[in-house]
Design a protein around this motif. Structure first.
Motif, PDB file in Angstrom:
ATOM      1  N   ARG A  70     -19.671  20.439  76.217  1.00  0.00           N
ATOM      2  CA  ARG A  70     -20.412  21.667  75.925  1.00  0.00           C
ATOM      3  C   ARG A  70     -19.833  22.354  74.700  1.00  0.00           C
ATOM      4  N   SER A  71     -20.686  22.703  73.769  1.00  0.00           N
ATOM      5  CA  SER A  71     -20.341  23.553  72.626  1.00  0.00           C
ATOM      6  C   SER A  71     -21.229  24.782  72.678  1.00  0.00           C
ATOM      7  N   MET A  72     -20.781  25.862  72.016  1.00  0.00           N
ATOM      8  CA  MET A  72     -21.491  27.136  72.127  1.00  0.00           C
ATOM      9  C   MET A  72     -21.755  27.704  70.745  1.00  0.00           C
ATOM     10  N   ILE A  73     -22.961  28.237  70.566  1.00  0.00           N
ATOM     11  CA  ILE A  73     -23.337  28.921  69.327  1.00  0.00           C
ATOM     12  C   ILE A  73     -23.844  30.309  69.696  1.00  0.00           C
ATOM     13  N   VAL A  74     -23.776  31.223  68.712  1.00  0.00           N
ATOM     14  CA  VAL A  74     -24.233  32.595  68.897  1.00  0.00           C
ATOM     15  C   VAL A  74     -25.324  32.874  67.882  1.00  0.00           C
ATOM     16  N   VAL A  75     -26.412  33.441  68.341  1.00  0.00           N
ATOM     17  CA  VAL A  75     -27.520  33.821  67.470  1.00  0.00           C
ATOM     18  C   VAL A  75     -27.247  35.222  66.937  1.00  0.00           C
ATOM     19  N   GLU A  76     -27.259  35.369  65.601  1.00  0.00           N
ATOM     20  CA  GLU A  76     -26.984  36.658  64.984  1.00  0.00           C
ATOM     21  C   GLU A  76     -28.175  37.596  65.164  1.00  0.00           C
ATOM     22  N   THR A  77     -27.988  38.836  64.665  1.00  0.00           N
ATOM     23  CA  THR A  77     -29.067  39.816  64.747  1.00  0.00           C
ATOM     24  C   THR A  77     -30.292  39.311  64.003  1.00  0.00           C
ATOM     25  N   ASP A  78     -31.428  39.854  64.366  1.00  0.00           N
ATOM     26  CA  ASP A  78     -32.693  39.401  63.793  1.00  0.00           C
ATOM     27  C   ASP A  78     -32.679  39.550  62.279  1.00  0.00           C
ATOM     28  N   ASP A  79     -32.992  38.466  61.567  1.00  0.00           N
ATOM     29  CA  ASP A  79     -33.110  38.502  60.108  1.00  0.00           C
ATOM     30  C   ASP A  79     -34.521  38.919  59.752  1.00  0.00           C
ATOM     31  N   THR A  85     -40.183  44.997  53.596  1.00  0.00           N
ATOM     32  CA  THR A  85     -39.506  46.096  52.902  1.00  0.00           C
ATOM     33  C   THR A  85     -38.932  47.125  53.860  1.00  0.00           C
ATOM     34  N   THR A  86     -39.201  46.986  55.170  1.00  0.00           N
ATOM     35  CA  THR A  86     -38.668  47.958  56.127  1.00  0.00           C
ATOM     36  C   THR A  86     -37.183  47.705  56.337  1.00  0.00           C
ATOM     37  N   GLN A  87     -36.452  48.759  56.678  1.00  0.00           N
ATOM     38  CA  GLN A  87     -35.016  48.662  56.894  1.00  0.00           C
ATOM     39  C   GLN A  87     -34.769  48.201  58.335  1.00  0.00           C
ATOM     40  N   ALA A  88     -33.976  47.140  58.516  1.00  0.00           N
ATOM     41  CA  ALA A  88     -33.643  46.644  59.854  1.00  0.00           C
ATOM     42  C   ALA A  88     -32.679  47.593  60.544  1.00  0.00           C
ATOM     43  N   GLN A  89     -32.835  47.735  61.869  1.00  0.00           N
ATOM     44  CA  GLN A  89     -31.945  48.595  62.637  1.00  0.00           C
ATOM     45  C   GLN A  89     -30.565  47.940  62.729  1.00  0.00           C
ATOM     46  N   PRO A  90     -29.490  48.701  62.498  1.00  0.00           N
ATOM     47  CA  PRO A  90     -28.149  48.109  62.581  1.00  0.00           C
ATOM     48  C   PRO A  90     -27.799  47.741  64.017  1.00  0.00           C
ATOM     49  N   ASN A  91     -27.010  46.642  64.165  1.00  0.00           N
ATOM     50  CA  ASN A  91     -26.510  46.188  65.467  1.00  0.00           C
ATOM     51  C   ASN A  91     -27.635  45.881  66.456  1.00  0.00           C
ATOM     52  N   GLN A  92     -28.766  45.456  65.959  1.00  0.00           N
ATOM     53  CA  GLN A  92     -29.888  45.122  66.833  1.00  0.00           C
ATOM     54  C   GLN A  92     -29.692  43.716  67.397  1.00  0.00           C
ATOM     55  N   GLN A  93     -29.749  43.572  68.745  1.00  0.00           N
ATOM     56  CA  GLN A  93     -29.546  42.281  69.386  1.00  0.00           C
ATOM     57  C   GLN A  93     -30.801  41.421  69.261  1.00  0.00           C
ATOM     58  N   PRO A  94     -30.630  40.102  69.176  1.00  0.00           N
ATOM     59  CA  PRO A  94     -31.805  39.224  69.129  1.00  0.00           C
ATOM     60  C   PRO A  94     -32.621  39.369  70.407  1.00  0.00           C
ATOM     61  N   LYS A  96     -35.584  38.213  73.318  1.00  0.00           N
ATOM     62  CA  LYS A  96     -35.741  36.999  74.117  1.00  0.00           C
ATOM     63  C   LYS A  96     -36.608  35.962  73.407  1.00  0.00           C
ATOM     64  N   SER A  97     -37.621  36.432  72.693  1.00  0.00           N
ATOM     65  CA  SER A  97     -38.506  35.476  72.024  1.00  0.00           C
ATOM     66  C   SER A  97     -37.748  34.678  70.967  1.00  0.00           C
ATOM     67  N   ARG A  98     -36.845  35.343  70.246  1.00  0.00           N
ATOM     68  CA  ARG A  98     -36.102  34.606  69.237  1.00  0.00           C
ATOM     69  C   ARG A  98     -35.125  33.633  69.882  1.00  0.00           C
ATOM     70  N   MET A  99     -34.471  34.069  70.987  1.00  0.00           N
ATOM     71  CA  MET A  99     -33.552  33.166  71.674  1.00  0.00           C
ATOM     72  C   MET A  99     -34.292  31.930  72.190  1.00  0.00           C
ATOM     73  N   ASP A 100     -35.471  32.145  72.762  1.00  0.00           N
ATOM     74  CA  ASP A 100     -36.264  31.002  73.235  1.00  0.00           C
ATOM     75  C   ASP A 100     -36.685  30.111  72.077  1.00  0.00           C
ATOM     76  N   THR A 101     -37.009  30.726  70.948  1.00  0.00           N
ATOM     77  CA  THR A 101     -37.406  29.933  69.786  1.00  0.00           C
ATOM     78  C   THR A 101     -36.253  29.073  69.294  1.00  0.00           C
TER      79      THR A 101
END
Length: 769
Positions: A70-79, A85-94, A96-101
């Motif tokens: 088993r190896s483990m990876i971490v998905v970063e905040t939503d890119d 042009t909108t500003q992304a919210q800081p420290n926003q967690q990914p 569920k849809s992105r994790m499933d993707t």
């Protein structure tokens, strides 16, 4: 027995025997029934559990080992989208849809093809099964266990037969399918051993890979995590490059469109003479004033029309009241109407004095006509004045309407031109804003198009596993034990649902609608020692539960006979080996010990087992001699030494009497002879469901005792026996439950059953084993 006595017996037993059968209670499985069931099926349960656990142990030892890395990876905040042009919210967690993707991408065939190519798995026979197994160079253990070799042999034989029938041998390098087909096979094998999981709402995902070689599993798990990070970075970098190229193209196109729109605005303003000018306000003010004048003119025009209509109506009717138009009440018209009234009054006086044809009257008529003519001319002049006022007001209204229409048309044309001009200005502003936005985004992306961070990162690499993930010895043993217990329970319950042997006294009594006369316990025995023979038990242990049961049976048969001194009892069963001979012997001994002169007759001439069971010697004369009239009844019977009140007629094997004599009248004469000599006559008859002898004998007896063996006789067999005896017109029928365990009568939990055993042992202590 007389007919009156027999009728009295049937009258007492009739209500019980003739009532309709009550519906049997449904069989339920409570704690008591389950305990009894497990006691009966304990050997089957234990054997099933031992076999299931042993099979699980063998499978755990012999099955091929599978290792999981088993190896483990971490998905970063939503890119955000590169073009967003909108500003992304800081420290926003990914989400569920992105994790499933991301999980779906790792398990996709596109990414799997990248892993297969990078690791060259197409050359590994474990993944590319088109390669011959001999070419495998892995480090997996090829020896395997006995079970593995057996399974491999079972699989190899059909493959070998198929290859022989199809005419194809092992594939070599020249007979392999195309490379893309081999790659698809390797991808499918890789995905079959790959698993991607995450826990709860965590942004971390675990990549697991299964293989029979621990090093290979760790290598592929780490390569999968590393390649996915690289693949994500390459995809993101390519997305930014595509976005930069798109922004550059859009910037050039926007600059061209802005220049073109500015030229269109200048040209249109010149052609239509429109601009941001306050003249539009003066035009709208003049239109508003014209509307007000038009409204006033229409009111005056309407008023003039109304006065004209009123004057015409008044002129027609001659109305000069207060409500008429002022023009009709002028001084001149008033003077003329007064003259008319004076002339009419004078004319009336003259007509009354001189008559209608008098010259003075005619002169007065002429004066009235003249005055009326002057009034008519004045009315026509007034109407002409009003008609002229109406025409003047109408013309004014039409002139104002035309002027207002022209002003509105001018305003409409100017509004269209201004709207077009505003549209051009808006387009220009939009294009300029879009151009500024594109230029700003291009300036922020272009310098950093090569410095891209991936959306995922590796946080844990897989180590080489030291213990297999399958099979796990403890888990498989626990699973085998649980599965075997469940299987044993299902098997026991299935067998119990199919079981029709009699164990419940109440159910059996309701089934056959006959009273239970006694429950005879099984012969007592010591641990690892056979039980004593029935005769020895009855003689040596007269106070035992076994002996006491036969005394209860004798008392029950006496009550069924109404207490009369003479009594003939037939003892039979449905099938052999159910204890009818033992029951007849015990019943006869109980009657003899009670003081009644008793005779025990063995009419089961096909087996003649009573002679052996009673341990009798040879009689002086045989039954055949008595039937031929060569001897008396006392010469064919034998008296039991320990019970002088009991005589036994048990033909031995030397007796030539055939069973056919039961069909003749000699049987009736024999029974009548015994009835005269003895108080109680017990007949051991053949089984009812085997031969018809017991049915023929039943017509000559007073009571029939049907013997059923515990956990041996079936409900169907017992019901058939009773039904056949009743159909044959037999007397009162009762049944005996043989070989019953008295301890099982506790019918309760373990403590209650133990107490019942102790009570029984204390009561029969002197004769208990």
């Amino acid at each position: 027995m007389s007919l009156v006595d027999e009728n009295s017996v049937w009258n007492r037993l009739g209500p019980f025997l003739q009532e309709s059968p009550e519906p049997l209670e449904e069989r339920t499985f409570g704690a008591r029934e389950l305990y009894s069931l497990f006691r009966r099926r304990l050997l089957l349960i234990v054997a099933n559990v031992i076999a299931g656990t042993a099979l699980a142990l063998i499978a755990a030892v012999e099955l091929p080992k599978t290792y999981t890395a088993r190896s483990m990876i971490v998905v970063e905040t939503d890119d955000p989208n590169p073009l967003d042009t909108t500003q992304a919210q800081p420290n926003q967690q990914p989400d569920k849809s992105r994790m499933d993707t991301e999980a779906d991408l790792i398990a996709s065939r596109v990414f799997a093809s990248l892993v297969v190519d990078r690791l060259d798995l197409i050359q590994d026979p474990d993944f590319n099964t088109y390669l011959p197994p001999a070419a495998a160079g892995g480090t997996s253990d090829s020896s395997g266990g006995v079970l593995s070799q057996a399974v491999g042999l079972i699989v190899w034989i059909p493959q070998k037969l198929f290859s022989l029938v199809a005419g194809s041998g092992p594939q070599d390098a020249t007979s392999l399918p195309p490379k893309d087909v081999q790659q698809d096979r390797a991808i499918s094998a890789y995905l079959a051993n790959l698993s991607v999981d995450r826990s709860g709402e965590s942004a971390a995902m675990t990549i697991s890979f299964f293989n029979d070689d621990a090093a290979t599993a760790a290598k592929i798990a780490n390569a999968t995590a590393r390649l996915f990070v690289e693949w994500s970075r390459d995809n993101k970098r390519q997305d930014i490059k595509d976005a930069v190229g798109f922004l550059r193209q859009q910037s050039t196109e926007l600059a061209s469109r802005i220049a073109a729109i500015e030229g269109q605005i200048a040209k249109y303003a010149t052609e239509h003479g429109v601009s941001s000018d306050p003249r539009d306000d003066l035009l709208r003010a003049s239109i508003q004033q014209a509307n007000e004048q038009l409204s006033t003119a229409r009111g005056e025009y309407t008023q003039a029309q109304a006065r004209l209509a009123q004057v015409r109506l008044a002129a027609k009717n001659g109305d000069t009241g207060a409500g008429v138009d002022p023009l009709l009440t002028s001084d001149f018209l008033t003077s003329l109407r007064n003259d008319e009234a004076t002339a009419m009054r004078d004319r009336a006086q003259l007509a009354g004095n001189y008559g209608r044809n008098h010259p003075l009257v005619q002169e007065a008529d002429a004066k009235v006509a003249a005055v009326r003519a002057m009034i008519s001319q004045e009315m026509l002049r007034t109407i002409a004045v009003l008609e002229n006022d109406v025409r003047v007001d109408e013309g004014r209204v039409n002139q104002l309407v035309k002027s207002l229409e022209a002003s509105n048309e001018e305003l409409r044309q100017r509004s269209l031109a201004e709207a077009k001009l505003r549209e051009l200005n808006n387009n220009l502003a939009t294009e300029q804003k879009l151009y500024d936005l594109v230029s700003g985004k291009l300036g922020s992306l272009d310098p950093f198009s090569e410095a891209v961070e991936p959306g995922v990162r590796t946080v844990s690499t897989a180590e080489i596993p030291t213990s297999p993930s399958f099979p796990k010895l403890r888990l498989m043993l626990a699973g085998g034990l649980a599965a075997s217990l469940v299987l044993a329970l299902i098997l026991v319950l299935t067998l119990e649902s199919m079981e029709v042997r009699i164990r419940d006294l109440r159910r059996a009594s309701k089934l056959i609608r006959a009273p239970l006369l006694a429950s005879i316990p099984r012969l007592p025995q010591k641990f690892l020692r056979p039980a004593l023979p029935p005769l020895e038990t009855l003689l040596s242990r007269p106070r035992s539960a076994f002996s006491d049961a036969f005394r209860s049976l004798y008392n029950a048969c006496t009550r069924m006979n109404g207490g009369r001194s003479k009594h003939v009892v037939l003892v039979s069963s449905g099938l052999p080996q159910e204890g009818k001979t033992t029951t007849a012997m015990g019943l006869a001994m109980a009657a003899g010990m009670d003081g009644a002169l008793t005779a025990l007759i063995d009419l089961d001439l096909r087996t003649r087992s009573l002679h052996t069971a009673m341990e009798l010697g040879s009689a002086s004369r045989t039954l055949g001699d008595y039937l031929q009239g060569d001897c008396a009844l006392a010469e064919i019977v034998q008296t039991l030494p320990d019970i002088p009140q009991l005589d036994v007629l048990a033909p031995s094997a030397d007796d030539q009497t055939l069973p056919e004599f039961l069909n003749s009248g000699q049987l009736t004469k024999l029974l009548e002879a015994f009835r005269l000599e003895y108080d109680v006559v017990i007949i051991d008859a053949p089984p009812v469901l085997v031969v018809e002898d017991a049915i023929r004998i039943a017509a000559s007896v007073d009571t029939i005792v049907v013997v059923a063996a515990f956990d041996s006789t079936t409900q169907e067999a017992l019901a058939q026996v009773v039904e056949r005896l009743r159909f044959a017109g037999g007397p009162s029928i009762g049944w005996v439950f043989n070989r019953v365990d008295p301890f099982q009568q506790a019918r309760g939990a373990l403590r209650k059953a133990y107490m019942r055993r102790q009570q029984i042992r204390r009561y029969f202590f002197a004769d208990s084993p």
